[in-house]
Motif scaffolding. Structure first.
Motif, short mmCIF file in Angstrom:
data_model
loop_
_atom_site.label_atom_id
_atom_site.label_comp_id
_atom_site.label_asym_id
_atom_site.label_seq_id
_atom_site.Cartn_x
_atom_site.Cartn_y
_atom_site.Cartn_z
N GLN A 144 0.83 -1.21 0.00
CA GLN A 144 0.00 0.00 0.00
C GLN A 144 0.86 1.26 0.00
O GLN A 144 0.59 2.22 -0.73
N LEU A 145 1.90 1.25 0.81
CA LEU A 145 2.78 2.41 0.89
C LEU A 145 3.57 2.62 -0.41
O LEU A 145 3.77 3.75 -0.85
N VAL A 146 4.02 1.51 -1.02
CA VAL A 146 4.72 1.60 -2.29
C VAL A 146 3.82 2.18 -3.37
O VAL A 146 4.24 3.00 -4.19
N THR A 147 2.56 1.74 -3.38
CA THR A 147 1.62 2.26 -4.36
C THR A 147 1.45 3.76 -4.19
O THR A 147 1.41 4.52 -5.19
N LEU A 148 1.38 4.23 -2.96
CA LEU A 148 1.28 5.67 -2.70
C LEU A 148 2.52 6.41 -3.19
O LEU A 148 2.44 7.45 -3.85
N ALA A 149 3.69 5.87 -2.86
CA ALA A 149 4.95 6.54 -3.20
C ALA A 149 5.17 6.60 -4.71
O ALA A 149 5.52 7.65 -5.26
N ASP A 150 4.97 5.47 -5.38
CA ASP A 150 5.15 5.45 -6.83
C ASP A 150 4.12 6.33 -7.54
O ASP A 150 4.44 7.04 -8.50
N GLY A 151 2.88 6.27 -7.05
CA GLY A 151 1.84 7.10 -7.65
C GLY A 151 2.12 8.58 -7.48
O GLY A 151 1.95 9.37 -8.41
N ALA A 152 2.57 8.96 -6.30
CA ALA A 152 2.88 10.36 -6.04
C ALA A 152 4.05 10.84 -6.91
O ALA A 152 4.03 11.95 -7.45
N ALA A 153 5.08 9.99 -7.05
CA ALA A 153 6.23 10.37 -7.87
C ALA A 153 5.83 10.55 -9.33
O ALA A 153 6.27 11.49 -10.00
N SER A 154 4.96 9.68 -9.82
CA SER A 154 4.51 9.77 -11.21
C SER A 154 3.66 11.02 -11.43
O SER A 154 3.82 11.74 -12.42
N ARG A 155 2.76 11.30 -10.51
CA ARG A 155 1.90 12.48 -10.66
C ARG A 155 2.71 13.77 -10.50
O ARG A 155 2.45 14.77 -11.17
N ALA A 156 3.70 13.75 -9.61
CA ALA A 156 4.56 14.92 -9.46
C ALA A 156 5.26 15.25 -10.78
O ALA A 156 5.41 16.42 -11.15
N MET A 157 5.69 14.20 -11.49
CA MET A 157 6.35 14.40 -12.77
C MET A 157 5.37 14.91 -13.82
O MET A 157 5.62 15.88 -14.52
N VAL A 158 4.21 14.25 -13.93
CA VAL A 158 3.23 14.63 -14.95
C VAL A 158 2.72 16.06 -14.74
O VAL A 158 2.59 16.84 -15.68
N LEU A 159 2.46 16.41 -13.48
CA LEU A 159 1.90 17.73 -13.17
C LEU A 159 2.99 18.78 -12.96
O LEU A 159 2.67 19.96 -12.79
N ASN A 160 4.25 18.35 -12.97
CA ASN A 160 5.38 19.25 -12.72
C ASN A 160 5.20 19.96 -11.38
O ASN A 160 5.37 21.17 -11.26
N GLU A 161 4.82 19.18 -10.37
CA GLU A 161 4.55 19.70 -9.04
C GLU A 161 5.39 18.91 -8.05
O GLU A 161 5.00 17.85 -7.57
N ALA A 162 6.57 19.44 -7.72
CA ALA A 162 7.54 18.70 -6.91
C ALA A 162 6.98 18.31 -5.54
O ALA A 162 7.35 17.27 -4.99
N ASP A 163 6.08 19.12 -4.99
CA ASP A 163 5.57 18.87 -3.65
C ASP A 163 4.29 18.04 -3.65
O ASP A 163 3.58 17.99 -2.65
N TYR A 164 4.00 17.37 -4.76
CA TYR A 164 2.76 16.60 -4.83
C TYR A 164 2.72 15.48 -3.78
O TYR A 164 1.64 15.08 -3.34
N GLY A 165 3.86 15.04 -3.34
CA GLY A 165 3.91 13.95 -2.37
C GLY A 165 3.22 14.25 -1.05
O GLY A 165 2.94 13.33 -0.28
N ARG A 166 2.93 15.53 -0.78
CA ARG A 166 2.26 15.87 0.47
C ARG A 166 0.91 15.17 0.59
O ARG A 166 0.47 14.82 1.70
N HIS A 167 0.23 14.96 -0.53
CA HIS A 167 -1.06 14.28 -0.50
C HIS A 167 -0.87 12.81 -0.11
O HIS A 167 -1.63 12.27 0.70
N ALA A 168 0.12 12.17 -0.70
CA ALA A 168 0.40 10.77 -0.38
C ALA A 168 0.91 10.63 1.04
O ALA A 168 0.65 9.62 1.72
N ARG A 169 1.66 11.62 1.51
CA ARG A 169 2.17 11.57 2.89
C ARG A 169 1.02 11.55 3.89
O ARG A 169 1.05 10.79 4.87
N ALA A 170 -0.01 12.36 3.64
CA ALA A 170 -1.17 12.37 4.53
C ALA A 170 -1.86 11.01 4.52
O ALA A 170 -2.27 10.50 5.58
N ALA A 171 -1.98 10.40 3.34
CA ALA A 171 -2.59 9.08 3.24
C ALA A 171 -1.73 8.03 3.94
O ALA A 171 -2.25 7.11 4.59
N ALA A 172 -0.41 8.15 3.81
CA ALA A 172 0.51 7.20 4.46
C ALA A 172 0.38 7.29 5.97
O ALA A 172 0.40 6.25 6.67
#
Length: 201
Positions: free
Chosen positions: A161-189
């Protein structure tokens, strides 16, 4: 004569090592900026800069270069997986660091390089795809060990579950060009950890 020959051999080895490092540095920059498939060997040689002969002496094929590049990233500790091995941090902090914004020059600034490589080499039998898969499976094992250390009764499931969050956040950060996108996944983690490990929130 023997001493002179030894000195000359040592100088040649240092030059060869320097050329290899320049090639890998140039390849890493180009692969991150424009993708692996779009980067040609001649372009890497120009950027290094080395002759094409020198490039092919070190890396017989482009696949050899890509594999060496991925191995160098893994060994550098600068990928998502690397933060999980930081022994100066407690297990929970290592897990949450997965979701921190990457450094401006980090290999993960443009998403996960292993996922990117697997996407560009989709054949599961490809050595490049296989190495990327190996690294993503290692990430699960590292996470499972950390949550087990924290007392999780079902570490493998939580790690996935945590890997899915981390990989998903990294991919969306790249697509959206939003380096801090991981904050959403961090809250879920944090929610996942609190549910699986009462008292650790």
């Amino acid at each position: 004569m023997g001493a002179e020959a030894g000195t000359e051999k040592g100088t040649t080895q240092r030059r060869a090592q320097g050329a290899r490092e320049r090639i890998l540095t140039a390849a890493a920059r180009l692969f991150a900026e424009q993708g692996i498939t779009a980067t040609g060997m001649e372009q890497v040689a120009t950027e290094a800069p080395v002759s094409k002969r020198t490039l092919y002496l070190h890396f017989r094929t482009k696949s050899d270069l890509v594999l060496a590049h991925l191995r160098a990233l893994a060994e550098s500790g600068s990928t998502l997986e690397g933060v999980l091995t930081l022994e100066d941090l407690d297990p929970r902090e290592r897990i949450l660091r997965l979701f921190d914004p990457p450094a401006a020059d980090a290999a993960v600034a443009r998403g996960c390089p292993f996922i990117d490589a697997a996407a560009e080499f989709p054949d599961p039998e490809s050595p490049i795809h296989a190495y990327a898969r190996e690294q993503k499976l290692l990430m699960v094992r590292l996470l499972a060990a950390l949550v087990r250390e924290l007392g999780c009764e079902e570490p493998d499931a939580l790690a996935e579950q945590l890997v899915t969050l981390a990989d998903g956040a990294a991919s969306r950060a790249m697509v959206l060009n939003e380096a801090d996108y991981g904050r959403h996944a961090r809250a879920a983690a944090k929610t996942l950890l609190a549910h699986a490990l009462p008292g650790t929130a």
